[in-house]
Scaffold this active site. Sequence first.
Site, PDB file in Angstrom:
ATOM      1  N   ASP A   1      -2.388   0.993   7.436  1.00 53.07           N
ATOM      2  CA  ASP A   1      -1.574   0.825   6.226  1.00 53.07           C
ATOM      3  C   ASP A   1      -1.138  -0.626   6.033  1.00 53.07           C
ATOM      4  OD1 ASP A   1      -1.309   3.679   5.240  1.00 53.07           O
ATOM      5  OD2 ASP A   1      -0.622   3.877   7.305  1.00 53.07           O
TER       6      ASP A   1
ATOM      7  N   GLU B   1      -1.222  -1.477  -4.970  1.00 56.11           N
ATOM      8  CA  GLU B   1      -2.416  -0.682  -5.272  1.00 56.11           C
ATOM      9  C   GLU B   1      -2.090   0.350  -6.350  1.00 56.11           C
ATOM     10  OE1 GLU B   1      -5.447   2.397  -3.010  1.00 56.11           O
ATOM     11  OE2 GLU B   1      -4.481   0.831  -1.822  1.00 56.11           O
TER      12      GLU B   1
ATOM     13  N   ASP C   1       0.891  -1.166   0.000  1.00 56.91           N
ATOM     14  CA  ASP C   1       0.000   0.000   0.000  1.00 56.91           C
ATOM     15  C   ASP C   1       0.926   1.212   0.000  1.00 56.91           C
ATOM     16  OD1 ASP C   1      -2.300   1.667   0.238  1.00 56.91           O
ATOM     17  OD2 ASP C   1      -1.913   1.801   2.397  1.00 56.91           O
TER      18      ASP C   1
END
Length: 172
Positions: A139, A67, A8
């Site tokens: 996160d 992502e 991420d």
Amino acid sequence: MTLILGIDPGSQKTGFGIINQQGSRAEYVTSGIIRLPRESLPARLKIIFDNVSEIIAEYAPQEFAIEEVFMARDPKAAIKLGQARGAAIVAAVNADLPVFEYAAKSIKQAVVGTGAADKAQVQHMVKSLLKLPTVPPEDAADALAVALCHAHTHQSMIKLAGARTSRRGRAR
């Protein structure tokens, strides 16, 4: 057994999570957050690259999922996010890992069942799916969700390929 590293990305914090996919089952391996100091962006990008490279060297994942950039209200923030993604992707490519990219909406859909899920829902489902004793930090949970999304997508592709070959009565 496939070790999947999920990332991420962020220019202030970058989450990472590793799962072990065995068939349709996913097991937690590790996760954490790369916290970036208030230095210049190039210095932070180096830290992301170095840390992701170290994680890859230590755990030897076979696949890398990250992502995609989403368009934020602030174009400068989106550009910084893209650069953070780039630093992590280069670390993966340098290690000869295949790179898979997923939209935030797809990640939430795969893990929670809706692309409109909020952070708390993602954290709760990651805890549940990986049978963790506590909810992981935001996160880290997002990075584990990226890895889970890739595992689910990969498993679905295998099932589709199997359905095609069994319908035709022969393997390709």
